[in-house]
Scaffold this motif. Structure first.
Motif, PDB file in Angstrom:
ATOM      1  N   ASP A 119      43.603  15.698  34.991  1.00 65.29           N
ATOM      2  CA  ASP A 119      44.092  17.075  35.040  1.00 65.29           C
ATOM      3  C   ASP A 119      43.128  18.232  35.847  1.00 65.29           C
ATOM      4  O   ASP A 119      43.821  19.199  36.228  1.00 65.29           O
ATOM      5  N   ALA A 120      41.706  17.953  35.558  1.00 64.91           N
ATOM      6  CA  ALA A 120      40.670  19.023  36.375  1.00 64.91           C
ATOM      7  C   ALA A 120      40.839  19.256  37.910  1.00 64.91           C
ATOM      8  O   ALA A 120      40.732  19.973  38.376  1.00 64.91           O
ATOM      9  N   ASP A 175      46.397  15.052  46.691  1.00 65.51           N
ATOM     10  CA  ASP A 175      47.288  13.728  45.908  1.00 65.51           C
ATOM     11  C   ASP A 175      46.555  12.262  46.123  1.00 65.51           C
ATOM     12  O   ASP A 175      45.804  11.451  45.778  1.00 65.51           O
ATOM     13  N   ARG A 219      45.174   7.658  35.397  1.00 67.24           N
ATOM     14  CA  ARG A 219      46.048   9.293  35.670  1.00 67.24           C
ATOM     15  C   ARG A 219      46.706  10.625  34.498  1.00 67.24           C
ATOM     16  O   ARG A 219      46.302  11.701  34.664  1.00 67.24           O
ATOM     17  N   GLU A 220      46.049  10.080  33.353  1.00 65.54           N
ATOM     18  CA  GLU A 220      46.160  10.943  32.327  1.00 65.54           C
ATOM     19  C   GLU A 220      45.013  11.178  31.653  1.00 65.54           C
ATOM     20  O   GLU A 220      44.909  12.059  30.383  1.00 65.54           O
ATOM     21  N   ARG A 221      44.144  10.901  32.256  1.00 67.36           N
ATOM     22  CA  ARG A 221      43.049  11.517  31.457  1.00 67.36           C
ATOM     23  C   ARG A 221      42.537  12.762  32.319  1.00 67.36           C
ATOM     24  O   ARG A 221      43.421  13.254  33.276  1.00 67.36           O
ATOM     25  N   GLU A 222      41.366  13.607  31.630  1.00 65.21           N
ATOM     26  CA  GLU A 222      41.056  15.022  31.842  1.00 65.21           C
ATOM     27  C   GLU A 222      40.431  15.306  32.876  1.00 65.21           C
ATOM     28  O   GLU A 222      41.006  16.597  33.445  1.00 65.21           O
ATOM     29  N   ARG A 265      43.470  18.893  39.259  1.00 58.96           N
ATOM     30  CA  ARG A 265      45.084  19.072  39.729  1.00 58.96           C
ATOM     31  C   ARG A 265      44.684  20.448  39.581  1.00 58.96           C
ATOM     32  O   ARG A 265      45.711  20.830  40.844  1.00 58.96           O
ATOM     33  N   VAL A 266      44.597  20.980  38.872  1.00 60.53           N
ATOM     34  CA  VAL A 266      44.059  22.238  38.241  1.00 60.53           C
ATOM     35  C   VAL A 266      43.422  22.621  39.488  1.00 60.53           C
ATOM     36  O   VAL A 266      43.453  24.188  39.857  1.00 60.53           O
TER      37      VAL A 266
END
Length: 395
Positions: free
Chosen positions: A221-222, A230, A215-218, A224-225
């Motif tokens: 994050d992409a 979810d 869940r901390e990978r890039e 989510r942006v």
């Protein structure tokens, strides 16, 4: 300490370069699925186990047919598991290796005359059904709980993991005995569901650990942006990257489920009469261990064979999904890859040089050893010289 440039590669550097070259050539132009498939088929034990397990499944479900929830499909074997034919050869197995023959009762007969081959095939059907259903149910529950706990964290993680800890503290054999006694008479399918409802704890913990990392990978994050929900992030982005851990642990769950079912049936808490399973066959014939041992051989062999095959398949899947698992190439392949790889970048030699002697001119020391080693030639580089060389102090 002196530092010089060495153009000749060492043995370790050549071996590493050759291994990288061979691996790149083997995976060039292949997708991730093709790479996993190729690694799995290279695992001989897993491939052999898959063939043996497929043979056992086909033999069990085609020989005596299928009888499930009132639907009866006959098989090619002449006897049924609940049929009582006339005893032949006092119940001794009619199968022999030399000369090769099977006879009417290759696995023998029990005390009342039932054909053990038909009974063992029916028991194999039931045990395999429990194994598959329990593995699927436990995998689904474990993945869902572990994914939610690992992705959301905080109080959601705390609540779900404390509930998992409570389930872990209760021995699975005790839960299976209580619930198996209640639902075992409903058939192997229901017993498989009951076992799967309490065998998911290990899967949940492993999936949670993978989600806490992913869940901390890039790419998360992409997602989510970009506005992904979810549910989409969990099941479309993170879950495919954790499929290796899930598949491997699912095979281990299945191997444990068939052993648990055999144990419960042996104790009388699993599949109930008039149906049967491999553990129940051993339990029913335990009094004839010293007089007719073949009643134990065949169900025991099938239990061990199925459990070993599933474990070896899981081992092969682990090696296939783990990118750190590499096949060691042969010396000939490494040498060929090393020759085809071209020149290797220079490496630094940091070994201590031999102590150079001092040069004495007359009664005084003209040059010391350090001066000779570290002296830089002020002359211009001549054509053909690869590097500056120190002056010869004797000139």
């Amino acid at each position: 300490m002196n530092t010089t440039v060495v153009n000749e590669p060492g043995e370790l550097e050549t071996q590493a370069t050759a291994e990288i070259s061979i691996e790149q050539k083997e995976t060039e132009g292949l997708s991730q699925g093709q790479i996993v498939r190729r690694r799995f088929f290279r695992h001989r034990a897993a491939l052999t186990s898959m063939i043996v397990l497929a043979f056992i499944v086909i033999l069990a479900f085609t020989s005596v047919g299928v009888d499930l929830w009132g639907v009866r499909i006959p098989g090619w074997w002449q006897y049924s598991w609940n049929q009582i034919p006339t005893k032949v050869n006092n119940g001794v197995p009619t199968m022999s290796l030399w000369p090769l023959q099977f006879g009417d009762h290759p696995f023998g007969q029990d005390e009342v005359g039932r054909d053990i081959f038909a009974v063992v095939m029916r028991g194999t059907q039931q045990s395999i059904m429990v194994m598959v259903i329990a593995g699927v149910v436990a995998t689904i529950i474990g993945v869902v709980i572990g994914a939610i706990a690992g992705y959301y964290g905080k109080w959601t993680d705390s609540v779900l993991m404390r509930f998992t800890d409570v389930i872990i503290t209760i021995p699975l054999i005790v839960i299976g005995a209580v619930l198996g006694n209640m639902f075992g008479s409903l058939g192997a399918a229901v017993l498989g569901v009951v076992i799967g409802l309490f065998a998911w704890t290990t899967m949940a913990r492993l999936v949670r650990g993978e989600f806490l990392t992913l869940r901390e990978r890039e790419f998360v994050d992409a997602a989510r942006v970009s506005g992904a929900r979810d549910r989409r992030i969990i099941f479309r982005h993170i879950l495919p990257n954790a499929v290796g851990v899930i598949v491997v642990n699912a095979t281990l769950l299945m191997a444990g489920a068939i052993l648990l079912e055999s144990s419960l049936s042996f104790l009388g808490f699993g599949v109930q009469s008039p149906d049967t399973s491999l553990g129940k066959i051993i339990s029913e014939n335990q009094a004839a261990f010293s007089t007719r041992p073949w009643l134990f051989w065949w169900p025991g062999i099938f239990i061990i064979a199925i459990a070993l095959c599933v474990n070896f398949i899981g081992d092969g899947l682990r090696d296939a999904f783990d990118p750190r698992q590499k096949k060691m190439p042969s010396e000939r392949a490494m040498a060929r890859a090393g020759r085809a790889g071209g020149p290797v970048a220079p490496i630094l030699d940091t070994t201590e040089p031999a102590e150079a002697p001092d040069v004495v001119v007359g009664m005084q020391t003209a040059f010391t050893g350090d001066d000779i080693v570290n002296f830089n030639d002020p002359r211009r580089e001549e054509p053909g010289d690869a590097q500056h060389k120190p002056l010869d102090p004797e000139r």
